[in-house]
Design a protein around this motif. Structure first.
Motif, mmCIF file in Angstrom:
data_model
loop_
_atom_site.group_PDB
_atom_site.id
_atom_site.type_symbol
_atom_site.label_atom_id
_atom_site.label_comp_id
_atom_site.label_asym_id
_atom_site.label_seq_id
_atom_site.Cartn_x
_atom_site.Cartn_y
_atom_site.Cartn_z
ATOM 1 N N ARG A 205 27.616 51.158 17.427
ATOM 2 C CA ARG A 205 28.050 51.169 18.833
ATOM 3 C C ARG A 205 28.907 49.954 19.179
ATOM 4 N NH1 ARG A 205 23.988 54.387 21.506
ATOM 5 N NH2 ARG A 205 24.830 53.901 23.548
ATOM 6 N N PHE A 206 28.779 48.895 18.365
ATOM 7 C CA PHE A 206 29.509 47.656 18.651
ATOM 8 C C PHE A 206 30.343 47.264 17.430
ATOM 9 C CE2 PHE A 206 25.552 47.676 21.036
ATOM 10 C CZ PHE A 206 26.034 47.582 22.322
ATOM 11 N N PRO A 207 31.670 47.125 17.606
ATOM 12 C CA PRO A 207 32.526 46.798 16.460
ATOM 13 C C PRO A 207 32.200 45.415 15.891
ATOM 14 C CG PRO A 207 33.760 46.620 18.520
ATOM 15 C CD PRO A 207 32.433 47.221 18.861
ATOM 16 N N LYS A 208 32.329 45.294 14.590
ATOM 17 C CA LYS A 208 32.049 44.023 13.915
ATOM 18 C C LYS A 208 33.140 43.002 14.251
ATOM 19 C CE LYS A 208 28.362 45.141 11.401
ATOM 20 N NZ LYS A 208 27.897 46.204 12.278
ATOM 21 N N ARG A 209 32.718 41.734 14.300
ATOM 22 C CA ARG A 209 33.680 40.670 14.598
ATOM 23 C C ARG A 209 33.249 39.395 13.890
ATOM 24 N NH1 ARG A 209 32.866 37.071 18.795
ATOM 25 N NH2 ARG A 209 31.545 38.598 19.848
ATOM 26 N N GLU A 210 34.204 38.744 13.239
ATOM 27 C CA GLU A 210 33.934 37.427 12.674
ATOM 28 C C GLU A 210 34.108 36.396 13.779
ATOM 29 O OE1 GLU A 210 35.805 36.078 9.142
ATOM 30 O OE2 GLU A 210 35.568 38.016 8.109
ATOM 31 N N SER A 211 33.082 35.579 13.970
ATOM 32 C CA SER A 211 33.096 34.630 15.085
ATOM 33 C C SER A 211 33.716 33.302 14.654
ATOM 34 C CB SER A 211 31.656 34.414 15.570
ATOM 35 O OG SER A 211 31.651 33.697 16.763
ATOM 36 N N HIS A 212 34.741 32.880 15.395
ATOM 37 C CA HIS A 212 35.373 31.575 15.142
ATOM 38 C C HIS A 212 35.419 30.817 16.473
ATOM 39 C CE1 HIS A 212 36.495 32.801 11.099
ATOM 40 N NE2 HIS A 212 36.983 33.928 11.607
ATOM 41 N N VAL B 7 39.356 37.542 21.793
ATOM 42 C CA VAL B 7 38.755 36.289 21.293
ATOM 43 C C VAL B 7 39.319 35.918 19.924
ATOM 44 C CG1 VAL B 7 36.657 36.392 22.682
ATOM 45 C CG2 VAL B 7 36.681 37.494 20.445
ATOM 46 N N SER B 8 39.758 36.912 19.139
ATOM 47 C CA SER B 8 40.379 36.602 17.846
ATOM 48 C C SER B 8 41.707 35.876 18.046
ATOM 49 C CB SER B 8 40.582 37.876 17.017
ATOM 50 O OG SER B 8 41.658 38.644 17.527
ATOM 51 N N ARG C 158 33.467 28.483 25.267
ATOM 52 C CA ARG C 158 34.309 27.891 24.231
ATOM 53 C C ARG C 158 35.463 28.806 23.829
ATOM 54 N NH1 ARG C 158 31.843 23.523 21.730
ATOM 55 N NH2 ARG C 158 29.799 23.038 22.601
ATOM 56 N N LYS C 159 36.442 28.233 23.202
ATOM 57 C CA LYS C 159 37.590 28.995 22.702
ATOM 58 C C LYS C 159 37.101 29.990 21.644
ATOM 59 C CE LYS C 159 42.245 28.335 20.859
ATOM 60 N NZ LYS C 159 43.302 27.364 20.531
ATOM 61 N N GLY C 160 37.571 31.241 21.733
ATOM 62 C CA GLY C 160 37.195 32.264 20.758
ATOM 63 C C GLY C 160 35.781 32.767 20.892
ATOM 64 N N GLU C 161 35.146 32.526 22.041
ATOM 65 C CA GLU C 161 33.744 32.898 22.237
ATOM 66 C C GLU C 161 33.616 34.025 23.254
ATOM 67 O OE1 GLU C 161 29.629 30.457 22.965
ATOM 68 O OE2 GLU C 161 31.241 30.010 24.381
ATOM 69 N N VAL C 162 32.688 34.958 22.967
ATOM 70 C CA VAL C 162 32.236 35.904 23.985
ATOM 71 C C VAL C 162 30.904 35.374 24.505
ATOM 72 C CG1 VAL C 162 31.581 38.264 24.536
ATOM 73 C CG2 VAL C 162 33.364 37.861 22.845
ATOM 74 N N SER D 157 38.949 32.980 25.621
ATOM 75 C CA SER D 157 37.524 32.855 25.914
ATOM 76 C C SER D 157 37.133 33.982 26.863
ATOM 77 C CB SER D 157 37.215 31.511 26.571
ATOM 78 O OG SER D 157 37.660 30.453 25.756
ATOM 79 N N VAL D 158 36.038 34.660 26.566
ATOM 80 C CA VAL D 158 35.585 35.781 27.393
ATOM 81 C C VAL D 158 34.172 35.512 27.899
ATOM 82 C CG1 VAL D 158 34.956 38.224 27.406
ATOM 83 C CG2 VAL D 158 37.055 37.501 26.262
ATOM 84 N N ILE D 159 34.018 35.638 29.226
ATOM 85 C CA ILE D 159 32.684 35.595 29.837
ATOM 86 C C ILE D 159 32.361 37.026 30.249
ATOM 87 C CG2 ILE D 159 31.266 34.696 31.720
ATOM 88 C CD1 ILE D 159 33.127 32.261 31.814
#
Length: 515
Positions: A250-257, A456-457, A289-293, A461-463
């Protein structure tokens, strides 16, 4: 065998450039709860608008057979006269009128030009007791919550002697407790009054809980009808019917940076705009933070939207205090223009009321937050405006025949994509997304999650504010928990669970000091 109360046969409905319904068939038995599910734009609401007379006889092809009689409804009064009552997703209540006045508006009790207020109040009390709402009949609608307003709508429908109740996304604005109470009420009315209900919902766990049958509509056509106790009623099975394939994740994969702090809010306080003694946001400090959900979780009324709007150019609240830092520098965001100038965007939870101009085309809505980018001095370059809108239509996979189409004619999921496009075109560094997937289907949700991951990639920054805990847990790198105007917990996304979030909320409830 139960009696067939409603049969819709070969219903076809066409709008300019779009066939919304293509030979749709629906059978509903008396005394059952029948769910309609499908992706946004599948045709569910259109079908119910045909049934209720909003789209009158002659504007569609096919037959409506209700209580063994072919019906030709010319307006909503005709369908209500037969006991078919529809409750729309946007509640049709007038805030500054009482519960009793709202319940009998257009259906007044009395003779000629004189309303019998005693009868009005007594009948209102009777139907309010039926739906389990204890509030007084003279209470103003503005003074009760959304969950109670939904009960008023059901009481209003019962006062019209409803035999068939249609509910379009009845729990989309409710928390889990109010949602379950509403579903239990439908089950109670079915058992005690043999009330037949058709419910449209994207919350598949609720559909599985309350429905006797589920009809799946895809691309304007009937796909299948599932029966409880006979067919698989699991969410995975329903999704397969809706989207035409398995949706394993249900949720796409994402590499967190995740990088450095982009925005920090310190000791933020906000008071109610009308009740100046009431503190809505209480000494809140957060950072993203930058690149953060970053997720903000909490129950309805926790103050999440008020926090977001007050940060976004003080567009909510009075007597606001505290500090905001963007990339380490203190900024003063005293207006929406200030917020946009500092690369901050707010995607409202109320896309129809505050986010979009429904009577305007997609192209105009797309460029609204950044008109300077499509203008030559004070004159809008129509070709550039069109080009930008087409670009975002393709980028976000918005389903529409043309960007000249009015936003009001789009499905909820596609409206949400236009709203996202509007703020993406403003090129913000920080996006606050308030209930970004409310009232949209699983397929459209997945596409919006992919958009968030893409943002975010790119270092944005996303809240994300969401009332759906699985969404918060599935998408966020870090989670704040908000309750009664305060931040009561912070969790790393990898360690977070629904139980931990609810524990923070429950342990903090009732402990707030009034500011």
């Amino acid at each position: 065998m139960a009696k067939i109360l409603l049969e819709m046969k070969n219903i076809t409905k066409t709008f300019p450039g779009v066939k919304a319904l293509d030979n749709v068939n629906l059978q509903v038995e008396e005394g059952e709860i029948h769910a309609l599910v499908g992706e946004n734009g599948a045709g569910k609401s259109t079908l119910m608008n045909v049934l209720s007379g909003i789209y009158p006889f002659g504007s569609y092809e096919g037959d409506i057979v209700y209580d063994s009689e072919i019906c030709k409804f010319n307006d909503i009064k005709d369908s209500e006269g037969k006991g078919i009552v529809i409750i729309h997703q946007e509640l049709a209540l007038i805030p500054y009128m009482t519960i009793a006045e709202n319940m009998f508006l257009g259906n007044e009790r009395g003779k000629k030009f004189k309303i019998n207020w005693n009868e009005t109040s007594a009948l209102a009390r009777q139907y309010l007791d039926t739906v389990g709402l204890p509030d007084g009949t003279q209470t103003l609608i503005k003074d009760i919550g959304v969950g109670k307003q939904q009960l008023v709508e059901i009481a209003k429908a019962l006062s019209k002697h409803a035999r068939l109740l249609i509910l379009d996304e009845p729990t989309s604005s409710l928390n889990e407790t109010d949602s379950r109470a509403l579903l239990d009420l439908l089950l109670k009315l079915k058992k005690e009054q043999n009330l037949t209900s058709i419910i449209i919902s994207h919350k598949l766990n609720e559909v599985s809980y309350v429905a006797d049958k589920i009809t799946v509509i895809r691309d304007g056509a009937t796909i299948e009808t599932l029966t409880k106790g006979v067919d698989d009623f699991s969410e995975a099975r329903i999704i397969k019917g809706m989207v035409g394939r398995e949706l394993s994740d249900r949720f796409p994969k994402r590499e967190s940076h995740v990088g450095e702090v982009m925005m920090e809010v310190k000791n933020w306080n906000v008071y109610h705009p009308l009740y100046s003694e009431r503190k809505i946001v209480d000494d809140v400090s957060i950072n993203v933070r930058k690149g953060e959900v970053l997720g903000i979780s909490g129950l309805m009324g926790a103050g999440r939207t008020e926090l977001a709007m007050s940060i976004f150019g003080k567009s909510y609240g009075e007597n606001i205090s505290g500090k905001i830092f963007i990339q380490g520098k203190e900024v003063h965001l005293n207006s929406v223009q200030d917020a946009i100038k500092h690369k901050l965007a707010y995607v409202t939870e109320d896309r129809k009321g505050n986010g979009l101009i429904l009577s305007n085309p997609i192209k105009i809505n797309t460029t609204l937050a950044n008109l300077g980018a499509v203008s030559n001095k004070t004159v809008i370059d129509k070709d550039k405006e069109y080009s930008v809108a087409v670009d975002y239509k393709e980028k976000l996979k918005t389903k529409c025949p043309t960007v000249e189409q009015n936003v009001g004619n789009l499905s909820g999921g596609n409206q949400q994509k236009v709203l996202l496009a509007k703020w993406m075109f403003a090129d913000p560094d920080i996006l606050i997304l308030d209930e970004p997937t409310r009232g949209i289907d699983v397929g459209a949700k997945y596409e919006i999650y992919c958009i968030i991951n893409q943002l975010v990639s790119e270092g944005k920054s996303v809240i994300m504010i969401s009332s759906e805990l699985p969404e918060i847990l599935g998408m966020c790198d870090r989670i704040y928990v908000m309750n009664e105007g305060r931040m009561v917990g912070e969790l790393d996304g990898k360690d977070a669970t629904q139980e931990k979030i609810m524990t923070y909320i429950l342990q903090s409830s009732g402990k707030r000091e009034v500011g």
